[in-house]
Scaffold this active site. Structure first.
Site, PDB file in Angstrom:
ATOM      1  N   GLU A   1      70.518 -47.440  53.950  1.00 20.35           N
ATOM      2  CA  GLU A   1      69.663 -47.769  52.797  1.00 20.35           C
ATOM      3  C   GLU A   1      68.326 -48.337  53.261  1.00 20.35           C
ATOM      4  O   GLU A   1      67.269 -48.028  52.681  1.00 20.35           O
ATOM      5  CB  GLU A   1      70.350 -48.786  51.865  1.00 20.35           C
ATOM      6  CG  GLU A   1      71.641 -48.311  51.218  1.00 20.35           C
ATOM      7  CD  GLU A   1      71.462 -47.192  50.190  1.00 20.35           C
ATOM      8  OE1 GLU A   1      70.325 -46.773  49.935  1.00 20.35           O
ATOM      9  OE2 GLU A   1      72.492 -46.722  49.659  1.00 20.35           O
TER      10      GLU A   1
ATOM     11  N   THR B   1      65.221 -38.354  52.288  1.00 20.56           N
ATOM     12  CA  THR B   1      66.236 -38.261  51.229  1.00 20.56           C
ATOM     13  C   THR B   1      65.957 -39.225  50.072  1.00 20.56           C
ATOM     14  O   THR B   1      66.592 -39.144  49.024  1.00 20.56           O
ATOM     15  CB  THR B   1      67.650 -38.479  51.804  1.00 20.56           C
ATOM     16  OG1 THR B   1      68.606 -38.061  50.836  1.00 20.56           O
ATOM     17  CG2 THR B   1      67.882 -39.931  52.185  1.00 20.56           C
TER      18      THR B   1
ATOM     19  N   ARG C   1      64.906 -46.168  52.417  1.00 17.05           N
ATOM     20  CA  ARG C   1      64.000 -46.798  51.439  1.00 17.05           C
ATOM     21  C   ARG C   1      62.829 -47.484  52.133  1.00 17.05           C
ATOM     22  O   ARG C   1      61.670 -47.248  51.797  1.00 17.05           O
ATOM     23  CB  ARG C   1      64.754 -47.822  50.581  1.00 17.05           C
ATOM     24  CG  ARG C   1      65.792 -47.161  49.702  1.00 17.05           C
ATOM     25  CD  ARG C   1      66.627 -48.176  48.928  1.00 17.05           C
ATOM     26  NE  ARG C   1      67.892 -47.565  48.551  1.00 17.05           N
ATOM     27  CZ  ARG C   1      68.381 -47.522  47.321  1.00 17.05           C
ATOM     28  NH1 ARG C   1      67.756 -48.074  46.331  1.00 17.05           N
ATOM     29  NH2 ARG C   1      69.550 -46.939  47.079  1.00 17.05           N
TER      30      ARG C   1
ATOM     31  N   ASP D   1      76.540 -35.875  51.878  1.00 20.07           N
ATOM     32  CA  ASP D   1      75.305 -35.187  51.450  1.00 20.07           C
ATOM     33  C   ASP D   1      74.130 -35.093  52.423  1.00 20.07           C
ATOM     34  O   ASP D   1      73.800 -34.035  52.954  1.00 20.07           O
ATOM     35  CB  ASP D   1      74.830 -35.788  50.111  1.00 20.07           C
ATOM     36  CG  ASP D   1      74.798 -37.322  50.066  1.00 20.07           C
ATOM     37  OD1 ASP D   1      74.953 -37.948  51.106  1.00 20.07           O
ATOM     38  OD2 ASP D   1      74.609 -37.879  48.954  1.00 20.07           O
TER      39      ASP D   1
HETATM   40  C1  DMJ Z   1      69.137 -42.163  47.012  1.00 22.04           C
HETATM   41  O1  DMJ Z   1      69.117 -43.408  47.577  1.00 22.04           O
HETATM   42  C2  DMJ Z   1      69.077 -41.072  48.045  1.00 22.04           C
HETATM   43  O2  DMJ Z   1      68.686 -39.889  47.442  1.00 22.04           O
HETATM   44  C3  DMJ Z   1      70.382 -40.868  48.756  1.00 22.04           C
HETATM   45  O3  DMJ Z   1      70.343 -39.799  49.660  1.00 22.04           O
HETATM   46  C4  DMJ Z   1      71.477 -40.621  47.764  1.00 22.04           C
HETATM   47  N1  DMJ Z   1      71.517 -41.577  46.698  1.00 22.04           N
HETATM   48  C5  DMJ Z   1      70.332 -42.084  46.101  1.00 22.04           C
HETATM   49  C6  DMJ Z   1      69.938 -41.482  44.791  1.00 22.04           C
HETATM   50  O4  DMJ Z   1      70.937 -41.049  44.000  1.00 22.04           O
END
Ligand code: DMJ
Length: 578
Positions: free
Chosen positions: A189, A538, A193, A321
């Site tokens: 995270e 992502t 972020r 994912d």
């Molecule tokens: C985000 O923090 C990112 O896209 C992550 O890869 C998956 N979950 C959240 C959004 O749903």
């Protein structure tokens, strides 16, 4: 009165051409004065222009010399080519001059209004905190107090031209952002972020402050990779550097958490000239490649001591994912060169595996990606897996014509399913996951909606790559459902239940970083953050594509390194494990 009228008429006579026609000497004088003034103005302007050109040449020369100096003084004397992505700030205002459909422009403004509402509420009630709780109107520090929403929003503010808001956020980063926190942070995270958000802000604005801060936080995360296999621990204390995995994984690392730092750390190496970031994250891929299965599908748990996977779910949803997403995106970030060929190969292998998970519902034949445990398929798909249509579309052009069409078709079918995750509920917002039972198509499982972006992300890619405006219509419908159900007085909230519309009390930072950004770009000309020049991490932070650093081969399958690269590699500790 008569006096004043006559003195004013005397003044005005100088403006009457007839006056000069009768007085040729005065006319000549006036003409000379005009020539003199014009020459003077022209001369000053030329001087200023020449001066500016001179200045910009000097600036370029200075940057070139600074780069050369950086190369010479690089750690260990290794001649690493350091990139300077943005000698000038990226000018997105040009967008105003591009031809744009009036409906698109109107929709883009509505999305911008939504961002202003979300941001203003955050500024008012949660400034500097990680996230805003709009119902109770307060901030919470769900990520250790790193200003997650603020950093996640920097590039969105920049792209939308919200300059004053961007400047205020920049000042907070300069004066109040402190990473020295005795806090056990999620490596994943924090990377997607904070590291991603700061690098993107740097690439867009050219402001060195953001790069310095990205380096600071990345240095605090780095010890997480010091494991016997190089697969990182997923949690690290930001002040003390001790790392571990969460108890609930039984000591294992999570696939997505371990394979979703590559873009950010490679970008950081490119921008700082320091290879240590890139090496740590590329080792992870090399390690996973050692036992990569023929279908390219990895279970979500990996043992960080042995570097092998444990018996667990295979999924393109939660915890799996973005590992697959980054295989493709690192290949794009690396300019699709031989040096990053391994990433593309691994991604294509995984796409074969994905095809083996594809199923269709009855009676409506919605295409979905199932999950797998052992040899059994589970008829479930997370909304999180709705990033996959976008990813597949993005990767489809790397195949030959037949495969490319096949994958693009699959992406479009999956996007239709994801859109129906939204359309099938009373609020027109998607639940967290769906189950598929023959005869009933899809039924919502976990029924909350936390403002996630994945479906609009895929719509954005599909619109950009196919030009089909239907994707804009779908995106607009989803946006309107957010406006109707999630907008409250102090920001946006998720729903506890998409069937009843009952609201929660959280404005997730990814709503500003991703959902609103992708929606805004869905209604912007494709040249705004062009996919030829940028790759999104992502968390939707665009990272500029630049020349890759000369790290050498990432795969044994590639050509043998030359003596020079081998020597360099030994000095840098590559090819020899961690
Ligand atoms: C985000 O923090 C990112 O896209 C992550 O890869 C998956 N979950 C959240 C959004 O749903």
């Amino acid at each position: 009165m008569a006096r004043s009228r006559s003195s004013s008429s005397i003044r005005w006579r100088y403006l009457n051409p007839a006056y000069y026609l009768k007085r040729p000497k005065r006319l000549a004088l006036l003409f000379m004065a005009f020539v003199f003034v014009s020459f003077f103005v022209w001369d000053r302007q030329t001087l200023v222009r020449e001066h500016e050109e001179e200045l910009s040449k000097l600036k370029e020369e200075m940057e070139r010399l600074q780069n050369e100096l950086g190369e010479l003084t690089n750690e260990g004397g290794v001649p690493v080519k350091k990139m300077n992505p943005t000698t000038k700030r990226i000018d997105l205002t040009k967008m105003d001059n591009l031809p744009t459909d009036p409906i698109e422009a109107q929709r883009r403004e509505k999305v911008k209004d939504a961002m202003v509402h979300a941001w203003t509420s955050y500024e008012k009630y949660a400034w500097g905190h990680d996230e805003l709780q709009p119902q109770s109107k307060n901030g919470v520090d769900s990520f250790g107090g790193l200003g997650a929403t603020l950093i996640d929003s920097l590039d969105t503010l920049y792209i939308m031209g919200l300059d004053e808001q961007f400047q205020r956020a920049r000042e907070w980063v300069a004066n109040s952002l402190d990473f020295n926190k005795n806090y056990d942070a999620s490596v994943f995270e924090t990377t997607i972020r904070v590291v991603g958000g700061l690098i993107s802000a740097y690439d867009l604005s050219g402001d060195n402050l953001f790069l310095e801060k990205a380096k600071d936080i990345a240095d605090r995360l780095l010890p997480a990779w010091n494991t016997p296999s190089g697969i990182p621990y997923n949690i690290i204390n930001l002040a003390h550097g001790n790392a571990h995995n969460p108890g609930w994984t039984g000591g294992d690392s999570i696939l997505a958490d371990s394979g979703t730092e590559q873009l950010e750390f490679i970008a950081l190496s490119q921008r700082t000239g320091d290879l240590k970031y890139q090496q740590k994250v590329e080792n992870v891929i090399l390690e996973l490649n050692k036992t990569f299965p023929a279908d390219g599908l990895l279970p979500i748990y990996i043992n960080p001591h042995r570097g092998t996977t444990s018996h667990s779910t295979i999924t393109f949803g939660a915890m799996g994912d973005s590992f697959y997403e980054y295989l493709l995106k690192v290949w794009i970030q690396g300019n699709k060169t031989t040096e990053v060929k391994l990433y593309r190969e691994m991604w294509e292998t995984s796409m074969k595996g994905l095809l083996s998970l594809v199923r269709r519902t009855a009676p409506s034949s919605f295409t979905y990606i199932s999950e797998k445990i052992g040899n059994s398929l589970i008829d479930k798909m997370d909304e999180l897996a709705c990033f996959a249509p976008g990813m597949i579309a993005l990767g489809s052009s790397g195949y030959g014509p037949a495969e490319s069409t096949k994958f693009l078709n699959l992406a479009e079918e999956l996007a239709w399913t994801c859109y129906n995750f939204y359309q099938s509920t009373p609020t027109k917002l998607a639940g967290e996951n769906y189950f598929f039972h023959s005869g009933q198509d899809m039924t919502v499982g976990t029924s909350w909606n936390i403002l996630r972006p994945e479906t609009v992300e895929s719509l954005f890619y599909l619109w950009r790559l196919t030009g089909n405006k239907t994707y804009q219509e779908w995106g607009w419908n989803i946006f309107q459902a957010f406006e109707k159900n999630s907008r409250v007085e102090a920001g946006y909230v998720g729903l506890k239940d998409v069937n009843t519309g009952v609201k929660d009390n959280m404005m997730q930072s990814f709503f500003l970083a991703e959902t609103l950004k992708y929606l805004y770009l869905l209604f912007s000309p494709p040249s705004v953050i062009s996919l030829d020049e940028w790759v999104f991490n992502t968390e939707a932070h665009p990272i500029k594509i630049v020349s890759r650093l000369g790290v050498g081969e990432t795969s044994k399958r590639q050509k043998q390194p030359t003596t020079n690269t081998r020597l360099r590699a030994r000095r840098e500790g590559r090819f020899g494990g961690t």
